[in-house]
Design an enzyme around this catalytic site. Structure first.
Site, PDB file in Angstrom:
ATOM      1  N   TYR A   1      -3.165  -6.605  16.631  1.00 58.07           N
ATOM      2  CA  TYR A   1      -3.171  -5.738  15.452  1.00 58.07           C
ATOM      3  C   TYR A   1      -4.450  -4.913  15.417  1.00 58.07           C
ATOM      4  O   TYR A   1      -4.422  -3.702  15.177  1.00 58.07           O
ATOM      5  CB  TYR A   1      -3.037  -6.597  14.196  1.00 58.07           C
ATOM      6  CG  TYR A   1      -3.163  -5.835  12.898  1.00 58.07           C
ATOM      7  CD1 TYR A   1      -2.089  -5.097  12.404  1.00 58.07           C
ATOM      8  CD2 TYR A   1      -4.342  -5.867  12.148  1.00 58.07           C
ATOM      9  CE1 TYR A   1      -2.198  -4.402  11.200  1.00 58.07           C
ATOM     10  CE2 TYR A   1      -4.452  -5.182  10.945  1.00 58.07           C
ATOM     11  CZ  TYR A   1      -3.380  -4.452  10.479  1.00 58.07           C
ATOM     12  OH  TYR A   1      -3.485  -3.761   9.300  1.00 58.07           O
TER      13      TYR A   1
ATOM     14  N   ASP B   1      11.170   4.030   4.599  1.00 58.30           N
ATOM     15  CA  ASP B   1      10.976   2.616   4.925  1.00 58.30           C
ATOM     16  C   ASP B   1      12.156   2.154   5.764  1.00 58.30           C
ATOM     17  O   ASP B   1      13.259   2.699   5.651  1.00 58.30           O
ATOM     18  CB  ASP B   1      10.870   1.777   3.645  1.00 58.30           C
ATOM     19  CG  ASP B   1      10.166   0.445   3.869  1.00 58.30           C
ATOM     20  OD1 ASP B   1       8.953   0.364   3.591  1.00 58.30           O
ATOM     21  OD2 ASP B   1      10.820  -0.505   4.338  1.00 58.30           O
TER      22      ASP B   1
ATOM     23  N   LYS C   1      -4.861  -0.762  15.469  1.00 55.14           N
ATOM     24  CA  LYS C   1      -5.544   0.012  14.432  1.00 55.14           C
ATOM     25  C   LYS C   1      -6.747   0.761  14.995  1.00 55.14           C
ATOM     26  O   LYS C   1      -7.100   1.848  14.511  1.00 55.14           O
ATOM     27  CB  LYS C   1      -5.951  -0.902  13.280  1.00 55.14           C
ATOM     28  CG  LYS C   1      -4.765  -1.464  12.498  1.00 55.14           C
ATOM     29  CD  LYS C   1      -3.907  -0.361  11.884  1.00 55.14           C
ATOM     30  CE  LYS C   1      -2.807  -0.909  10.985  1.00 55.14           C
ATOM     31  NZ  LYS C   1      -2.041   0.164  10.309  1.00 55.14           N
TER      32      LYS C   1
ATOM     33  N   ASP D   1      13.128   3.742  10.890  1.00 59.91           N
ATOM     34  CA  ASP D   1      12.366   2.806  11.705  1.00 59.91           C
ATOM     35  C   ASP D   1      11.251   3.605  12.366  1.00 59.91           C
ATOM     36  O   ASP D   1      11.491   4.405  13.276  1.00 59.91           O
ATOM     37  CB  ASP D   1      13.281   2.189  12.769  1.00 59.91           C
ATOM     38  CG  ASP D   1      12.542   1.283  13.745  1.00 59.91           C
ATOM     39  OD1 ASP D   1      11.308   1.160  13.641  1.00 59.91           O
ATOM     40  OD2 ASP D   1      13.212   0.699  14.624  1.00 59.91           O
TER      41      ASP D   1
ATOM     42  N   ILE E   1       0.830  -1.204   0.000  1.00 60.27           N
ATOM     43  CA  ILE E   1       0.000   0.000   0.000  1.00 60.27           C
ATOM     44  C   ILE E   1       0.865   1.255   0.000  1.00 60.27           C
ATOM     45  O   ILE E   1       0.585   2.224  -0.720  1.00 60.27           O
ATOM     46  CB  ILE E   1      -0.952  -0.022   1.206  1.00 60.27           C
ATOM     47  CG1 ILE E   1      -2.024  -1.107   1.008  1.00 60.27           C
ATOM     48  CG2 ILE E   1      -1.611   1.341   1.402  1.00 60.27           C
ATOM     49  CD1 ILE E   1      -2.902  -1.340   2.225  1.00 60.27           C
TER      50      ILE E   1
END
Length: 260
Positions: A156, A36, A160, A62, A17
Site C-alpha cells: 500500500y 464507486d 501511494k 471499477d 473520505i
C-alpha cells in the site's frame, strides 16, 4: 470558495473520505458525479450531495479497469457537457506484515491505487485538454507514501508513493494546459477501512479497539486523528479559486504526524 457551476467527479465516493469530499464539493456549489464500484453506495452519496440543491449523479465504476474508467468519464461528460475537477480517491488496502504480503495483494492494491489513479488522471486530463478551459486534478495519496511506519502494509505504501511521484510529474506536463495537479496525503483518518484495520490489530495484540485508537493517536502532535471532513476541506480548497496557482504539491493532512 464557491464552486458553483463546476462539474466534479469523485472516485471511491461511496463511503469514508470519498463520500465526505463529494458532499463537501456539493455544499460548495459544485455539480458532483459520485463514482464507486458499489452502485448503491454511489447512489446514496449522490443523494446526499443533491440535498444541497445541486445536480448530482451516481456512476458505477471499477477504478482498476481502464475501459470502466473511460466509460465513467464519458458518462459524466454526456450528462453535463464537460469535466472541470476530478478527485482520484478510490483505493484499497489490508493490514499485513511485509513478509505476509502476496503477489495477489500487490496486484490488487497497485491495480486500483496506482494504475487506477494514473488512468483516471489521464482520462480526465484528456477531456480537460479537449475543452481548452483548464481543470483541477486532486489525487488522494497517503502519509504511507512518505514512509509512515505504521502504514497498513508495504505494498500500500508503495502504491501511494507512486501517486505522489505521479502528481509531481503530471503537474509539470499538464501545466501548459492550465491543469493543476496536486495530492493530499491523509494521516490517520477514521473511516470504515481504518476501523477494520484497528479491529484486526486489536485482535492480534490482545487489545480493545479503543486502546488501539488511543495508541495510534498518541504520536500525533496535535493529539487527534482526522475525520473525513478534514480531508474534504483540503480538497475543496484545492478545487477552488484560491488554489489557482498551486500545482505539483503534496499536502499532508495528519496533525503533524509525518513532517513533509
Amino acid at each position: 470558495m464557491s464552486l458553483e457551476g463546476k462539474i466534479t467527479l469523485v472516485t471511491g465516493a461511496g463511503n469514508g473520505i470519498g463520500e465526505a469530499i463529494a458532499v463537501a464539493l456539493a455544499e460548495a456549489g459544485a455539480t458532483v458525479a459520485c463514482a464507486d464500484i458499489n452502485a448503491a453506495a454511489a447512489a446514496a452519496t449522490a443523494a446526499k450531495a443533491g440535498g444541497f440543491q445541486v445536480p448530482s449523479m451516481a456512476v458505477e465504476a471499477d477504478c482498476g479497469d481502464v475501459a470502466a474508467i473511460d466509460g465513467m468519464v464519458s458518462q459524466v461528460v454526456a450528462r453535463y457537457g464537460r469535466l472541470d475537477i476530478i478527485v482520484n480517491n478510490a483505493g484499497v488496502t489490508r493490514a499485513a506484515y511485509i513478509m505476509d504480503l502476496t503477489e495477489a495483494d500487490w496486484d490488487r492494491m497497485h491495480r486500483v491505487n496506482a494504475k487506477g489513479v494514473f488512468f483516471c488522471l489521464q482520462a480526465a486530463a484528456r477531456q480537460m485538454i479537449q475543452q481548452g478551459t483548464g481543470g483541477r486534478i486532486i489525487n488522494i495519496a497517503s502519509v504511507a507514501g512518505r514512509g509512515f511506519k505504521d502504514t497498513s502494509n508495504a505494498a500500500y505504501a508503495a502504491s501511494k508513493g507512486a501517486v505522489i511521484a505521479l502528481t509531481k510529474t503530471a503537474a509539470q506536463q499538464l501545466g501548459q494546459h492550465d491543469i493543476n495537479v496536486n495530492s493530499i496525503c491523509p494521516g490517520v483518518t477514521f473511516t470504515a477501512i481504518v476501523d477494520d484495520l484497528l479491529e484486526t490489530r486489536a485482535k492480534e495484540q490482545g487489545a480493545t479497539v479503543a486502546e488501539m485508537r488511543a495508541r495510534i493517536e498518541k504520536p500525533i502532535p496535535i493529539g487527534r486523528g482526522n475525520e473525513p471532513s478534514d480531508i474534504a476541506a483540503m480538497a475543496v480548497f484545492l478545487a477552488g479559486p484560491g488554489a489557482r496557482n498551486i500545482t505539483a504539491q503534496c499536502y499532508n493532512v495528519d496533525g503533524g504526524l509525518v513532517p513533509s
